[in-house]
Write a protein that holds these residues in place. Structure first.
Motif, PDB file in Angstrom:
ATOM      1  N   ALA A   1      42.112  41.825  37.607  1.00 37.19           N
ATOM      2  CA  ALA A   1      41.594  42.756  38.980  1.00 37.19           C
ATOM      3  C   ALA A   1      40.156  42.335  39.098  1.00 37.19           C
ATOM      4  O   ALA A   1      39.618  42.269  40.574  1.00 37.19           O
ATOM      5  N   PHE A   2      39.313  42.090  38.122  1.00 38.40           N
ATOM      6  CA  PHE A   2      37.774  41.826  38.584  1.00 38.40           C
ATOM      7  C   PHE A   2      37.536  40.201  38.977  1.00 38.40           C
ATOM      8  O   PHE A   2      36.717  40.152  39.602  1.00 38.40           O
ATOM      9  N   ASN A   3      38.322  39.691  38.599  1.00 41.52           N
ATOM     10  CA  ASN A   3      38.347  38.353  39.271  1.00 41.52           C
ATOM     11  C   ASN A   3      38.517  38.131  40.714  1.00 41.52           C
ATOM     12  O   ASN A   3      37.958  37.620  41.565  1.00 41.52           O
ATOM     13  N   ALA A   4      39.628  39.177  40.944  1.00 41.49           N
ATOM     14  CA  ALA A   4      39.780  39.384  42.471  1.00 41.49           C
ATOM     15  C   ALA A   4      38.940  40.116  43.391  1.00 41.49           C
ATOM     16  O   ALA A   4      38.773  39.741  44.602  1.00 41.49           O
ATOM     17  N   THR A   5      38.197  41.044  42.896  1.00 43.72           N
ATOM     18  CA  THR A   5      37.023  41.767  43.312  1.00 43.72           C
ATOM     19  C   THR A   5      35.771  41.196  43.458  1.00 43.72           C
ATOM     20  O   THR A   5      34.799  41.288  44.225  1.00 43.72           O
TER      21      THR A   5
ATOM     22  N   PRO B   1      32.271  58.314  37.075  1.00 46.15           N
ATOM     23  CA  PRO B   1      33.372  58.233  37.724  1.00 46.15           C
ATOM     24  C   PRO B   1      34.300  57.181  36.881  1.00 46.15           C
ATOM     25  O   PRO B   1      33.716  56.334  35.968  1.00 46.15           O
ATOM     26  N   ILE B   2      35.635  57.463  36.691  1.00 45.56           N
ATOM     27  CA  ILE B   2      36.547  56.715  35.689  1.00 45.56           C
ATOM     28  C   ILE B   2      37.668  55.926  36.624  1.00 45.56           C
ATOM     29  O   ILE B   2      38.284  56.755  37.396  1.00 45.56           O
ATOM     30  N   ILE B   3      38.113  54.691  36.284  1.00 45.11           N
ATOM     31  CA  ILE B   3      39.395  54.289  36.467  1.00 45.11           C
ATOM     32  C   ILE B   3      39.943  54.024  35.275  1.00 45.11           C
ATOM     33  O   ILE B   3      39.420  53.643  34.360  1.00 45.11           O
TER      34      ILE B   3
ATOM     35  N   VAL C   1      45.572  54.430  37.587  1.00 47.07           N
ATOM     36  CA  VAL C   1      46.468  53.169  37.877  1.00 47.07           C
ATOM     37  C   VAL C   1      47.505  52.952  37.298  1.00 47.07           C
ATOM     38  O   VAL C   1      47.316  53.151  35.896  1.00 47.07           O
ATOM     39  N   PRO C   2      48.830  52.745  37.828  1.00 50.33           N
ATOM     40  CA  PRO C   2      49.831  52.659  36.710  1.00 50.33           C
ATOM     41  C   PRO C   2      49.688  51.306  35.919  1.00 50.33           C
ATOM     42  O   PRO C   2      48.955  50.391  36.095  1.00 50.33           O
ATOM     43  N   TYR C   3      50.321  51.344  34.703  1.00 50.33           N
ATOM     44  CA  TYR C   3      50.197  50.367  33.660  1.00 50.33           C
ATOM     45  C   TYR C   3      50.428  49.016  34.391  1.00 50.33           C
ATOM     46  O   TYR C   3      51.420  48.706  35.071  1.00 50.33           O
ATOM     47  N   TYR C   4      49.455  47.897  33.906  1.00 47.35           N
ATOM     48  CA  TYR C   4      49.866  46.412  34.269  1.00 47.35           C
ATOM     49  C   TYR C   4      49.688  46.320  35.823  1.00 47.35           C
ATOM     50  O   TYR C   4      50.582  45.170  36.145  1.00 47.35           O
ATOM     51  N   ASP C   5      49.247  46.981  36.431  1.00 42.05           N
ATOM     52  CA  ASP C   5      49.302  46.874  37.868  1.00 42.05           C
ATOM     53  C   ASP C   5      47.813  46.167  38.604  1.00 42.05           C
ATOM     54  O   ASP C   5      47.203  47.095  39.091  1.00 42.05           O
TER      55      ASP C   5
ATOM     56  N   THR D   1      42.657  46.384  41.662  1.00 37.40           N
ATOM     57  CA  THR D   1      41.877  45.765  42.473  1.00 37.40           C
ATOM     58  C   THR D   1      41.298  46.724  43.448  1.00 37.40           C
ATOM     59  O   THR D   1      40.195  46.846  43.953  1.00 37.40           O
ATOM     60  N   LYS D   2      42.402  47.456  43.913  1.00 35.41           N
ATOM     61  CA  LYS D   2      42.258  48.631  45.220  1.00 35.41           C
ATOM     62  C   LYS D   2      41.255  49.689  44.504  1.00 35.41           C
ATOM     63  O   LYS D   2      40.195  50.015  45.395  1.00 35.41           O
ATOM     64  N   ALA D   3      41.380  50.182  43.149  1.00 35.01           N
ATOM     65  CA  ALA D   3      40.618  51.205  42.833  1.00 35.01           C
ATOM     66  C   ALA D   3      39.219  50.704  42.810  1.00 35.01           C
ATOM     67  O   ALA D   3      37.946  51.364  42.798  1.00 35.01           O
ATOM     68  N   ILE D   4      38.954  49.304  42.333  1.00 34.37           N
ATOM     69  CA  ILE D   4      37.587  48.875  41.889  1.00 34.37           C
ATOM     70  C   ILE D   4      36.898  48.680  43.285  1.00 34.37           C
ATOM     71  O   ILE D   4      35.726  48.892  43.380  1.00 34.37           O
ATOM     72  N   ASP D   5      37.537  48.272  44.457  1.00 30.41           N
ATOM     73  CA  ASP D   5      37.158  48.047  45.718  1.00 30.41           C
ATOM     74  C   ASP D   5      36.934  49.517  46.034  1.00 30.41           C
ATOM     75  O   ASP D   5      35.699  49.716  46.733  1.00 30.41           O
ATOM     76  N   TYR D   6      37.415  50.639  45.902  1.00 35.27           N
ATOM     77  CA  TYR D   6      37.283  51.892  46.441  1.00 35.27           C
ATOM     78  C   TYR D   6      35.984  52.347  45.930  1.00 35.27           C
ATOM     79  O   TYR D   6      34.948  52.816  46.667  1.00 35.27           O
ATOM     80  N   ILE D   7      35.659  52.200  44.542  1.00 35.04           N
ATOM     81  CA  ILE D   7      34.418  52.672  43.930  1.00 35.04           C
ATOM     82  C   ILE D   7      33.415  52.097  44.302  1.00 35.04           C
ATOM     83  O   ILE D   7      32.307  52.563  44.961  1.00 35.04           O
ATOM     84  N   THR D   8      33.302  50.570  44.535  1.00 33.72           N
ATOM     85  CA  THR D   8      32.467  49.658  45.217  1.00 33.72           C
ATOM     86  C   THR D   8      32.017  50.304  46.558  1.00 33.72           C
ATOM     87  O   THR D   8      30.924  50.246  47.010  1.00 33.72           O
TER      88      THR D   8
END
Length: 351
Positions: free
Chosen positions: A190-194, A272-274, A294-298, A303-310
């Motif tokens: 996920a972090f590689n993608a963001t 804040p927490i993800i 976020v659901p497990y292993y999703d 990626t969407k959650a990280i982008d939202y916080i950013t």
């Protein structure tokens, strides 16, 4: 009234570090505040790195030969306390046994194990749980009286974290701490993608898992930094967490509250927490407005959650504030001590 306090960790070391304000007192499950509620404490003398049987025998011996009088045993876990529990179940140990139960009580498919389990649970006078979900799941087994199961409101010592909150500026982006059942492949992808900055603080080894080997099989972009952390140092870690803008807790699926220690720290620091959607954790991040689950292993939703916080720093800050308010209301060491001592004092012979 006085209780014998049992913990699987090194109590004497923790007490020394608390004196120096370098260890959060909530790791002792409210016990440092019991005196405010009229309950004194006899501290178990811990010895680490023993086999399960040696731990059980030593713990039993120390409790049975304790020279200080006490009215009940209060324990953060039954690991190492099993012989005392069985003695209590058989009416051979006369003092109440009050314990934190970290998983739901389960029904065994084996008739022999189920019979033994029912006998074992007769040795507990009261049980504390970290969430109502754990209580509800435990009630389904009909193995222990529901009226003796309690939500413990375990949470951080807010005064400890208040001393840290204003020490550093929050400039680090995202941070991951904790070592148990962490889902590093999902987090890394996920972090590689963001391309958002992530600092991971983790032990090299936890149980059978070697995280060095886990990372060796993953591609880590330059935005991800891994820091090996091989000793219990909550104060140093808290200083690093306080530099971050958001705490991420990516875990594997389990039946207990994996990640809760990190959650209560983030709430106390107003971050804040993800978090992976672990139904055993007592906080509903989305409903309470203090983060994103976020659901497990999703990987996609991580990626969407990280982008939202950013992309929404104002809302991220508001999430942190709502989390801190939740900690002040419901999940903190003061409330935990109050709730626990109310139950303990039911066994005060002088009352």
């Amino acid at each position: 009234m006085k209780v014998y306090f049992y913990h699987t960790q090194d109590i004497q070391h923790i007490l020394q570090q608390i004196e120096k304000q370098e260890f959060p007192p909530h790791f002792l499950y409210g016990a440092t505040l019991f005196s405010k509620h009229g309950v004194d404490v006899v501290w178990h003398k811990s010895k680490l790195n023993q086999s399960r049987w040696k731990m059980m025998v030593r713990t039993t011996w120390r409790i049975l030969t304790c020279k200080e009088s006490f009215d009940a045993v209060y324990a953060t876990h039954y690991r190492g306390l099993e012989l005392i529990v069985f003695l209590r179940a058989l009416h051979l140990f006369r003092k109440p046994v009050i314990v934190w139960h970290h998983q739901p009580i389960i029904k065994s498919p084996s008739k022999w194990r189920e019979w033994l389990g029912k006998l074992f649970y007769k040795g507990f006078d009261e049980l504390f749980f970290f969430s109502q979900k754990l209580v509800n799941d435990s009630c389904k087994t009909a193995k222990y009286p529901p009226q003796k199961m309690h939500l413990g409101h375990w949470g951080a010592d807010l005064k400890f974290y208040d001393s840290i909150r204003h020490q550093t500026q929050r400039t680090k982006g995202f941070i991951s701490t904790g070592k148990e059942l962490r889902d590093m492949p999902t987090l890394i992808k996920a972090f590689n993608a963001t391309n958002a900055p992530l600092d991971i603080y983790i032990n090299e080894q936890n149980g059978d898992v070697n995280y060095n080997k886990v990372f060796a099989n993953l591609t880590l972009n330059d935005n991800i930094k891994v820091h090996q952390w091989n000793r219990l140092a909550p104060y140093e870690l808290a200083l690093e967490v306080n530099k971050a803008n958001c705490v991420v807790i990516c875990c594997q699926e389990s039946k207990y509250t994996v990640g809760l220690t990190t959650v209560v720290e983030a709430l106390a620091l107003g971050l804040p927490i993800i978090c992976s959607r672990n139904p055993q954790i007592p906080i509903d991040f989305d409903k309470d407005g203090c983060g994103i689950s976020v659901p497990y292993y999703d990987v996609e939703n991580w990626t969407k959650a990280i982008d939202y916080i950013t992309q929404n720093p104002t809302e991220a800050t508001a999430m942190g504030a709502r989390g801190r308010a939740l900690a002040e209301r419901e999940y903190n060491n003061e409330k935990c001590a109050e709730v626990v001592t109310q139950v303990i004092k039911k066994y005060d012979k002088k009352a």
